[in-house]
Design a protein around this motif. Structure first.
Motif, PDB file in Angstrom:
ATOM      1  N   TRP A  27      37.697  29.542  37.818  1.00 48.93           N
ATOM      2  CA  TRP A  27      38.332  30.812  37.403  1.00 48.93           C
ATOM      3  C   TRP A  27      38.553  30.792  35.883  1.00 48.93           C
ATOM      4  O   TRP A  27      38.182  31.724  35.169  1.00 48.93           O
ATOM      5  CB  TRP A  27      39.659  31.024  38.140  1.00 48.93           C
ATOM      6  N   LEU A  85      36.744  33.324  33.013  1.00 49.60           N
ATOM      7  CA  LEU A  85      37.511  34.231  32.138  1.00 49.60           C
ATOM      8  C   LEU A  85      37.407  33.800  30.674  1.00 49.60           C
ATOM      9  O   LEU A  85      37.444  34.640  29.770  1.00 49.60           O
ATOM     10  CB  LEU A  85      38.988  34.268  32.578  1.00 49.60           C
ATOM     11  N   THR A  86      37.272  32.498  30.448  1.00 49.47           N
ATOM     12  CA  THR A  86      37.199  32.008  29.065  1.00 49.47           C
ATOM     13  C   THR A  86      35.888  32.432  28.404  1.00 49.47           C
ATOM     14  O   THR A  86      35.884  32.918  27.272  1.00 49.47           O
ATOM     15  CB  THR A  86      37.339  30.467  29.040  1.00 49.47           C
ATOM     16  N   ASN A 105      33.607  34.873  29.572  1.00 51.90           N
ATOM     17  CA  ASN A 105      33.257  36.298  29.675  1.00 51.90           C
ATOM     18  C   ASN A 105      34.276  37.230  29.028  1.00 51.90           C
ATOM     19  O   ASN A 105      33.933  38.353  28.662  1.00 51.90           O
ATOM     20  CB  ASN A 105      33.092  36.695  31.150  1.00 51.90           C
ATOM     21  N   THR A 106      35.532  36.796  28.909  1.00 46.20           N
ATOM     22  CA  THR A 106      36.568  37.703  28.401  1.00 46.20           C
ATOM     23  C   THR A 106      37.170  37.197  27.097  1.00 46.20           C
ATOM     24  O   THR A 106      37.239  37.925  26.109  1.00 46.20           O
ATOM     25  CB  THR A 106      37.677  37.891  29.467  1.00 46.20           C
ATOM     26  N   HIS A 138      36.212  36.204  40.467  1.00 40.10           N
ATOM     27  CA  HIS A 138      36.466  35.801  39.087  1.00 40.10           C
ATOM     28  C   HIS A 138      35.511  36.484  38.112  1.00 40.10           C
ATOM     29  O   HIS A 138      35.907  36.881  37.013  1.00 40.10           O
ATOM     30  CB  HIS A 138      36.458  34.277  38.921  1.00 40.10           C
ATOM     31  N   TYR A 139      34.243  36.683  38.535  1.00 38.40           N
ATOM     32  CA  TYR A 139      33.276  37.384  37.672  1.00 38.40           C
ATOM     33  C   TYR A 139      33.710  38.846  37.495  1.00 38.40           C
ATOM     34  O   TYR A 139      33.763  39.353  36.371  1.00 38.40           O
ATOM     35  CB  TYR A 139      31.877  37.302  38.283  1.00 38.40           C
ATOM     36  N   SER A 187      36.646  39.168  35.195  1.00 36.06           N
ATOM     37  CA  SER A 187      36.312  38.953  33.778  1.00 36.06           C
ATOM     38  C   SER A 187      35.634  40.182  33.179  1.00 36.06           C
ATOM     39  O   SER A 187      35.878  40.537  32.030  1.00 36.06           O
ATOM     40  CB  SER A 187      35.403  37.716  33.630  1.00 36.06           C
ATOM     41  N   LYS A 188      34.815  40.865  33.975  1.00 38.05           N
ATOM     42  CA  LYS A 188      34.066  42.019  33.463  1.00 38.05           C
ATOM     43  C   LYS A 188      34.924  43.291  33.473  1.00 38.05           C
ATOM     44  O   LYS A 188      34.741  44.181  32.638  1.00 38.05           O
ATOM     45  CB  LYS A 188      32.788  42.223  34.281  1.00 38.05           C
TER      46      LYS A 188
END
Ligand code: NAP
Length: 262
Positions: A120, A124-125, A127-128, A166-167, A170-171
């Protein structure tokens, strides 16, 4: 931002990014590589930042042509130091950044039960937080452009629920970050938009849609019944990066063969 009243067909036929300085993350392959190639062919000087040290792998055929306008650099989008090193290098050479494409991303086809806390965090690290750091570090260079465009690669998974939680998270976060940036920095001549591809014919696209699910996930679920190509996404990114989209900011452009129209 200055609006060019002389914008006309003659100008449109010319190279669409002539004189622009562009930074594209994750530019070594897939959608990023298609963007790097397209931008260079439209007259931009392109800096391609990617985590892989194998920087020229995808481009060996191009480097005698428009590839002369491409610089390959190591960039880990999760590291502020790494962003600072590359942005400083570009600014020292050119004084500004006109276009930032936050394309680098990762995907993992896992259910919530299978996803660990570490996975997770990593999702997030990259992609975001990656685009957050990039925009933060490049802000002054984008302001210096006076007419800058940020394009963030979200996904149709950032618009509606998806299997990989989680993907999707992040998107979805990147989609809203895009709108906040658009609001806050329009006054500085910075536009910011998100692009939302459906399944695209890249390594990631094939990981997201395994071969045994093609029938259900592509042929039945997508009206156009196929993968999109990296070049079809690059065309949309080119429009958002160029001055043809001068009144477009805070928007989300879907490139999915009609999947989210259902
Ligand atoms: P891809 O083929 O997997 O390419 C992604 C690139 O980003 C790779 O070169 C990768 O390097 C690089 N990268 C990964 N982590 C990085 C980091 N920390 N710093 C810098 N570079 C890093 O993916 P793609 O299909 O072209 O996707 C591009 C973007 O579109 C992603 O943001 C993705 O989420 C989004 N998108 C793709 C699809 C699709 O179906 N393909 C659909 C919707 C949205 P390594 O391979 O060496 O790790």
């Amino acid at each position: 931002m200055t609006i060019d009243p002389m914008w006309n067909h003659e100008k449109r036929a010319a190279m669409r990014l002539k004189g622009k300085i562009a930074l594209v993350t994750g530019g070594n392959k897939g959608i990023g590589a298609a963007v790097v190639r397209r931008f260079a062919s439209e007259g931009a000087k392109v800096w391609s930042g990617d985590i892989s040290p194998d920087l020229r792998r995808e481009f060996s055929d191009d480097l005698s042509g428009h590839g002369k306008n491409i610089s390959f650099e190591a960039l880990d989008v999760t590291s502020q130091n790494s962003w600072e090193r590359l942005v400083n290098k570009i600014v020292n050479e050119t004084g500004k950044i006109d276009i930032l494409v936050n394309n680098a991303g990762i995907y993992q086809r896992k259910s919530i039960e299978e996803t660990t806390e570490e996975e997770w965090d990593k999702m997030l690290t990259v992609n975001t937080k990656g685009p957050f750091l990039g925009i933060k570090v490049a802000l002054e260079a984008l302001r210096a452009s006076g007419n800058a465009s940020i394009v963030n690669l979200s996904s149709t998974a950032g618009l509606r629920g998806s299997f990989a939680i989680h993907y999707g998270a992040s998107k979805g976060a990147l989609r809203l970050m895009t709108k906040s940036i658009a609001n806050q920095f329009a006054k500085d001549g910075i536009r910011c938009n998100s692009v939302h591809p459906g399944p695209i014919d890249t390594e990631m696209g094939h990981a997201a849609v395994p071969h045994d699910q093609l029938e259900e996930r592509l042929y039945q679920r997508i009206p156009m019944g196929r993968f999109g190509t990296a070049e079809e996404v690059a065309n949309v990114i080119l429009f958002l990066a160029s001055e043809e989209s001068s009144f477009v900011t805070g928007s989300e452009v879907v490139v999915d063969g009609g999947a989210t129209s259902k």
